[in-house]
Write a protein that holds these residues in place. Structure first.
Motif, short mmCIF file in Angstrom:
data_model
loop_
_atom_site.label_atom_id
_atom_site.label_comp_id
_atom_site.label_asym_id
_atom_site.label_seq_id
_atom_site.Cartn_x
_atom_site.Cartn_y
_atom_site.Cartn_z
N PHE A 164 -35.63 -14.42 42.04
CA PHE A 164 -35.08 -15.09 43.47
C PHE A 164 -34.07 -13.43 43.11
O PHE A 164 -33.50 -13.12 43.71
CB PHE A 164 -33.84 -15.14 42.56
CG PHE A 164 -32.78 -15.74 40.83
CD1 PHE A 164 -31.75 -14.86 41.23
CD2 PHE A 164 -33.97 -16.16 40.05
CE1 PHE A 164 -31.28 -14.57 40.14
CE2 PHE A 164 -32.80 -16.00 38.66
CZ PHE A 164 -31.88 -15.90 39.28
N GLY A 192 -39.55 -20.96 39.86
CA GLY A 192 -39.83 -19.98 40.43
C GLY A 192 -40.28 -19.49 42.20
O GLY A 192 -39.05 -18.37 42.91
N ALA A 242 -37.52 -21.15 43.71
CA ALA A 242 -36.14 -19.71 44.41
C ALA A 242 -36.47 -18.42 45.88
O ALA A 242 -35.68 -18.19 46.59
CB ALA A 242 -36.16 -18.62 43.04
N THR A 261 -36.95 -20.84 48.64
CA THR A 261 -35.52 -20.62 49.57
C THR A 261 -35.06 -19.43 50.25
O THR A 261 -34.56 -18.85 51.19
CB THR A 261 -34.29 -21.28 48.33
OG1 THR A 261 -35.33 -22.60 47.56
CG2 THR A 261 -33.16 -21.29 49.30
N VAL A 262 -35.23 -18.37 49.25
CA VAL A 262 -35.12 -16.73 49.65
C VAL A 262 -35.86 -16.75 51.22
O VAL A 262 -35.58 -16.04 52.36
CB VAL A 262 -35.17 -15.47 49.01
CG1 VAL A 262 -34.76 -14.05 49.34
CG2 VAL A 262 -34.39 -16.53 47.59
N ARG A 315 -38.60 -25.38 48.37
CA ARG A 315 -37.01 -25.81 48.89
C ARG A 315 -37.27 -26.72 50.00
O ARG A 315 -36.22 -26.98 50.53
CB ARG A 315 -37.83 -24.70 50.41
CG ARG A 315 -36.00 -24.08 51.46
CD ARG A 315 -36.58 -23.72 52.00
NE ARG A 315 -36.98 -24.73 53.16
CZ ARG A 315 -37.76 -24.59 54.38
NH1 ARG A 315 -37.02 -23.00 54.97
NH2 ARG A 315 -37.46 -25.70 55.16
N VAL A 348 -34.95 -29.05 47.73
CA VAL A 348 -33.39 -28.40 47.29
C VAL A 348 -32.91 -28.47 48.67
O VAL A 348 -31.95 -28.91 48.20
CB VAL A 348 -33.66 -26.55 47.26
CG1 VAL A 348 -32.14 -26.02 47.45
CG2 VAL A 348 -33.99 -26.31 45.66
#
Length: 313
Positions: free
Chosen positions: A150, A250, A253, A256-257, A265, A268
């Protein structure tokens, strides 16, 4: 090593059962009023009518005893019925299936690239221990191990997407969208593989069979890629599959980025929206995948490592 691998294999079903139970009890464990969450998501009602709340509770089965609700949830899960999303109203199974395909393509590509890069770097470092190549690989390993996915992902976006305009910064539209997410995952996965291969290959380079191969006139490239690399691969293969079991966090993350509609995602976003059916099913799927990959890694180690077979004799 063999005993610990067998123990992990034996405990995997029990761990999965425990995770399933925790996931099924999420509405009660979190203290979230599921009826009010559904009402807020569907109708954005700030001052709910008690009769509407009661109707939603009856529709969700929240007016029944806990054990009945738990048995029903487990029954739906065992038959592959994950229910419908509270937010979109779509079937959860179809939603997670699409997301899992995206995450699987990222994880498989990252694992293959990490294994290849790690093995090549480890063999390069082992050829001359203490030389420049060995020190460079060791420094890169330490740096890669210290930078999580991340933290690396935004740097790659800033350099290759914003600065150089070479790659897309977000979305999932084609192969180009795969490059930066995979590049974010590879270093932390390749570093331990390189370290293991370097240690194994450096120890093997002084063995008698290596001297005998050189005496037969075998070239250095063939010697290192076939005769030295092959005995070092089982440990690297076992390590990369073990790392893959913990790779889902991982990947979440990174997704999501980069705004990628993968499993991580999706879960999340469901947590943020209090979409409990998606969260429950997502946790179960993620745990099942992690345990399956870990079990495959342990099984592969038992099969390909001759020391494990020798210990079994």
């Amino acid at each position: 090593m063999r005993g610990s691998a067998l123990l992990r294999l034996a405990l995997s079903p029990l761990v999965l059962v425990a995770i399933v139970l925790v996931a099924m009890l999420l509405p009660e464990l979190t203290g979230v009023d599921s009826a009010r969450s559904v009402l807020a998501v569907r109708y954005a009602d700030a001052d709910p009518d008690p009769r509407v709340i009661a109707a939603i509770r009856a529709d969700l089965g929240l007016d029944r005893p806990l054990w009945q609700r738990l048995v029903e949830r487990l029954g739906r899960l065992c038959t592959g019925r994950f229910g419908t999303s509270w937010v979109s109203g779509d079937p959860v199974g179809a939603q997670l299936g699409r997301a899992f395909q995206v995450s699987l393509s990222i994880m498989v590509t990252a694992l293959v690239v990490s294994f290849a890069v790690g093995c090549a770097a480890g063999l390069l470092a082992a050829r001359r221990p203490g030389a420049v190549a060995d020190r460079v690989v060791s420094a890169c390993n330490r740096l890669a191990s210290a930078v999580p996915e991340f933290a690396l992902a935004p740097v790659l976006v800033a350099v290759f997407a914003v600065g150089l305009h070479l790659l897309p910064s977000s979305g999932w539209r084609g192969p180009a969208n795969l490059v930066l997410p995979v590049a974010s995952l590879v270093p932390v996965l390749a570093a331990p593989v390189a370290a293991v291969v370097r240690t194994q290959a450096a120890a093997l380079r002084g063995e008698n069979f290596v001297a005998a191969a050189r005496a037969r006139g075998i070239g250095e490239f063939r010697l290192w890629t076939r005769h030295i690399a092959r005995p070092a691969l089982p440990a690297a293969l076992s390590l990369v599959t073990y790392k893959a079991a913990g790779m889902i966090a991982g990947t979440a993350a990174v997704e999501t980025v980069f705004d990628i509609p993968g499993l991580g995602r999706t879960v999340v976003d469901a947590v943020r929206a209090q979409d409990i059916p998606v969260v429950q099913a997502g946790l179960v799927v993620a745990a099942a995948v992690a345990l399956f990959v870990g079990a495959v890694g342990d099984a592969l180690h038992l099969v390909v490592d001759p020391r494990s077979r020798g210990g079994a004799a």
